[in-house]
Design a protein around this motif. Sequence first.
Motif, PDB file in Angstrom:
ATOM      1  N   PRO A  16       1.136  -1.252   0.049  1.00 45.47           N
ATOM      2  CA  PRO A  16       0.181  -0.230   0.171  1.00 45.47           C
ATOM      3  C   PRO A  16       0.941   1.501  -0.179  1.00 45.47           C
ATOM      4  N   LEU A  17       2.009   1.348   0.140  1.00 41.87           N
ATOM      5  CA  LEU A  17       2.817   2.327   0.476  1.00 41.87           C
ATOM      6  C   LEU A  17       3.220   3.067  -0.946  1.00 41.87           C
ATOM      7  N   PRO A  18       3.922   2.238  -1.433  1.00 41.49           N
ATOM      8  CA  PRO A  18       4.439   3.190  -3.104  1.00 41.49           C
ATOM      9  C   PRO A  18       3.344   4.275  -3.385  1.00 41.49           C
ATOM     10  N   PRO A  19       3.714   4.839  -4.370  1.00 38.11           N
ATOM     11  CA  PRO A  19       2.983   5.644  -4.559  1.00 38.11           C
ATOM     12  C   PRO A  19       2.474   5.782  -5.912  1.00 38.11           C
ATOM     13  N   ALA A  20       0.727   5.699  -6.846  1.00 39.41           N
ATOM     14  CA  ALA A  20       0.691   5.427  -7.586  1.00 39.41           C
ATOM     15  C   ALA A  20       0.826   5.572  -8.986  1.00 39.41           C
ATOM     16  N   ARG A  21       1.487   5.481  -9.704  1.00 39.91           N
ATOM     17  CA  ARG A  21       1.679   5.676 -11.298  1.00 39.91           C
ATOM     18  C   ARG A  21       1.154   6.370 -12.042  1.00 39.91           C
ATOM     19  N   ALA A  22       2.038   7.217 -12.836  1.00 41.80           N
ATOM     20  CA  ALA A  22       0.266   7.972 -13.819  1.00 41.80           C
ATOM     21  C   ALA A  22       0.156   7.290 -14.685  1.00 41.80           C
ATOM     22  N   PRO A  23      -1.130   7.431 -15.263  1.00 42.14           N
ATOM     23  CA  PRO A  23      -1.981   6.795 -16.032  1.00 42.14           C
ATOM     24  C   PRO A  23      -1.285   6.538 -17.134  1.00 42.14           C
ATOM     25  N   ARG A  24      -1.473   4.954 -17.714  1.00 40.69           N
ATOM     26  CA  ARG A  24      -1.198   4.791 -18.745  1.00 40.69           C
ATOM     27  C   ARG A  24      -1.404   5.568 -20.282  1.00 40.69           C
ATOM     28  N   ARG A  25      -0.941   6.362 -21.714  1.00 40.13           N
ATOM     29  CA  ARG A  25      -1.196   6.469 -22.485  1.00 40.13           C
ATOM     30  C   ARG A  25      -2.677   5.610 -23.397  1.00 40.13           C
ATOM     31  N   HIS A  26      -3.878   6.181 -23.912  1.00 44.29           N
ATOM     32  CA  HIS A  26      -4.177   5.233 -24.675  1.00 44.29           C
ATOM     33  C   HIS A  26      -3.453   4.504 -26.155  1.00 44.29           C
ATOM     34  N   ARG A  27      -3.049   5.390 -26.596  1.00 48.12           N
ATOM     35  CA  ARG A  27      -2.558   4.919 -27.633  1.00 48.12           C
ATOM     36  C   ARG A  27      -0.800   4.960 -27.636  1.00 48.12           C
ATOM     37  N   TYR A  28      -0.428   4.293 -27.969  1.00 51.82           N
ATOM     38  CA  TYR A  28       1.600   3.986 -27.724  1.00 51.82           C
ATOM     39  C   TYR A  28       1.570   3.938 -25.944  1.00 51.82           C
ATOM     40  N   PRO A  29       1.172   2.614 -25.859  1.00 56.81           N
ATOM     41  CA  PRO A  29       1.063   2.491 -24.034  1.00 56.81           C
ATOM     42  C   PRO A  29       2.737   2.704 -23.692  1.00 56.81           C
ATOM     43  N   GLY A  30       3.336   1.867 -24.560  1.00 53.51           N
ATOM     44  CA  GLY A  30       4.542   1.310 -24.343  1.00 53.51           C
ATOM     45  C   GLY A  30       4.707   0.067 -23.578  1.00 53.51           C
ATOM     46  N   ARG A  31       6.478  -0.184 -23.078  1.00 54.16           N
ATOM     47  CA  ARG A  31       6.149  -0.979 -22.656  1.00 54.16           C
ATOM     48  C   ARG A  31       5.844  -1.526 -21.054  1.00 54.16           C
ATOM     49  N   LEU A  32       5.250  -2.482 -20.494  1.00 52.51           N
ATOM     50  CA  LEU A  32       4.149  -2.790 -18.943  1.00 52.51           C
ATOM     51  C   LEU A  32       5.585  -1.783 -18.314  1.00 52.51           C
ATOM     52  N   PRO A  33       5.075  -1.794 -17.192  1.00 50.05           N
ATOM     53  CA  PRO A  33       5.955  -1.124 -15.920  1.00 50.05           C
ATOM     54  C   PRO A  33       6.556  -2.915 -15.696  1.00 50.05           C
ATOM     55  N   ALA A  34       8.060  -2.625 -14.418  1.00 47.55           N
ATOM     56  CA  ALA A  34       8.025  -4.280 -14.272  1.00 47.55           C
ATOM     57  C   ALA A  34       6.887  -4.327 -13.085  1.00 47.55           C
ATOM     58  N   ASP A  35       7.349  -5.177 -12.300  1.00 45.49           N
ATOM     59  CA  ASP A  35       5.551  -5.686 -11.134  1.00 45.49           C
ATOM     60  C   ASP A  35       6.774  -5.181  -9.622  1.00 45.49           C
ATOM     61  N   ASP A  36       5.577  -4.366  -8.688  1.00 46.92           N
ATOM     62  CA  ASP A  36       6.792  -3.808  -8.083  1.00 46.92           C
ATOM     63  C   ASP A  36       6.924  -5.145  -6.918  1.00 46.92           C
ATOM     64  N   ARG A  37       6.439  -6.254  -6.308  1.00 47.94           N
ATOM     65  CA  ARG A  37       7.150  -6.834  -6.320  1.00 47.94           C
ATOM     66  C   ARG A  37       8.510  -7.487  -6.221  1.00 47.94           C
ATOM     67  N   ALA A  38       8.035  -7.897  -7.934  1.00 48.45           N
ATOM     68  CA  ALA A  38       9.189  -8.154  -8.074  1.00 48.45           C
ATOM     69  C   ALA A  38      10.574  -7.397  -8.103  1.00 48.45           C
ATOM     70  N   ALA A  39      10.552  -5.677  -8.539  1.00 49.16           N
ATOM     71  CA  ALA A  39      11.523  -4.535  -7.822  1.00 49.16           C
ATOM     72  C   ALA A  39      11.465  -4.604  -6.694  1.00 49.16           C
ATOM     73  N   LEU A  40      11.489  -4.903  -5.786  1.00 46.16           N
ATOM     74  CA  LEU A  40      11.379  -5.907  -4.054  1.00 46.16           C
ATOM     75  C   LEU A  40      12.119  -6.111  -4.255  1.00 46.16           C
ATOM     76  N   ARG A  41      11.449  -7.607  -4.610  1.00 45.31           N
ATOM     77  CA  ARG A  41      13.020  -8.513  -5.323  1.00 45.31           C
ATOM     78  C   ARG A  41      13.862  -8.628  -5.166  1.00 45.31           C
ATOM     79  N   GLY A  42      14.498  -7.237  -5.846  1.00 49.17           N
ATOM     80  CA  GLY A  42      15.635  -7.003  -6.906  1.00 49.17           C
ATOM     81  C   GLY A  42      16.517  -6.579  -5.711  1.00 49.17           C
ATOM     82  N   ILE A  43      15.900  -5.632  -4.916  1.00 50.62           N
ATOM     83  CA  ILE A  43      15.901  -4.301  -4.341  1.00 50.62           C
ATOM     84  C   ILE A  43      16.145  -5.702  -2.995  1.00 50.62           C
ATOM     85  N   VAL A  44      15.787  -5.643  -2.321  1.00 54.38           N
ATOM     86  CA  VAL A  44      15.852  -7.274  -0.694  1.00 54.38           C
ATOM     87  C   VAL A  44      17.719  -7.469  -1.578  1.00 54.38           C
ATOM     88  N   TYR A  45      17.182  -8.554  -3.265  1.00 53.59           N
ATOM     89  CA  TYR A  45      18.487  -9.611  -3.177  1.00 53.59           C
ATOM     90  C   TYR A  45      19.980  -8.583  -3.046  1.00 53.59           C
TER      91      TYR A  45
END
Length: 269
Positions: A16-45
């Motif tokens: 519940p603590l990380p800030p909300a991401r900006a809404p993605r664009r409807h057209r050309y949304p780009g690559r999906l962001p990495a999962d927050d839990r996976a990012a936390l695993r990388g930090i803890v690693y």
Amino acid sequence: MSADLVSDDLWERVAPLPPARAPRRHRYPGRLPADDRAALRGIVYVLRKSVGWRDVPAKLVGCSGVTAWRRLRDWTEAGVWPRLHEVLLAELRRDGLLEMDDAAIDASHVRALKGGSHTGPSPVDRARPGSKHHLIVDRNGTPLAVSLTSGNRHDVTQLMPLLDAMPRIRGLRGRPRHRPRRLFADRGYDFDKYRRLVRARGITPKIARRGALHGSGLGKTRWVVERTFAWLHQFKRLRIRYEIRADLHLGLLPLACSIICLRRLKPSF
């Protein structure tokens, strides 16, 4: 292994603590962001293994090390780690596992290989660049507040800032608790000026006197802070400071303190 890095108990408190991401664009949304839990695993690693960010095994944690570093940067700037620490302290107080009547304070040197802010010539390491971790704990060694300074700063300079940095810990009905009744410290804090400042906050200073014989009995309570430093430096990334940015190294400190608190709350963690 990846499940061990970020348990469900840890993730349900971080989510519940990380800030909300900006809404993605409807057209050309780009690559999906990495999962927050996976990012936390990388930090803890990195916190546990102290590998380079580019050497984080993406297949193991679920994202690249660079992505984990960026998420650490963003969450540190958003103040996620101090809030996580405060949440866990409140749970410990609610369960009667926090004993704040007595607190102990101390500091520990770490070498800073790459320099950066909050580094200075360490008086205990042949004037090599270093930093100091300053820590205040409760009677059981639970970390209450932590700070970072250059290696040549005197321990006593962080006495009042650490007391002021202690969060207002909820968990029980009534006023939040944010001050101990007694504060234990070694001879490095033996200054009458600071004794007066501590008493002005309603805290009884129990500080060893320089020149007095050993065996005052204060060590029976003060030793827990040394044990907590041992716990803290089991996280290999904190034994030596690699981050040039002081805020990122300081961000890892409350994350490690939060994991220590969670181990006390959930002994199986």
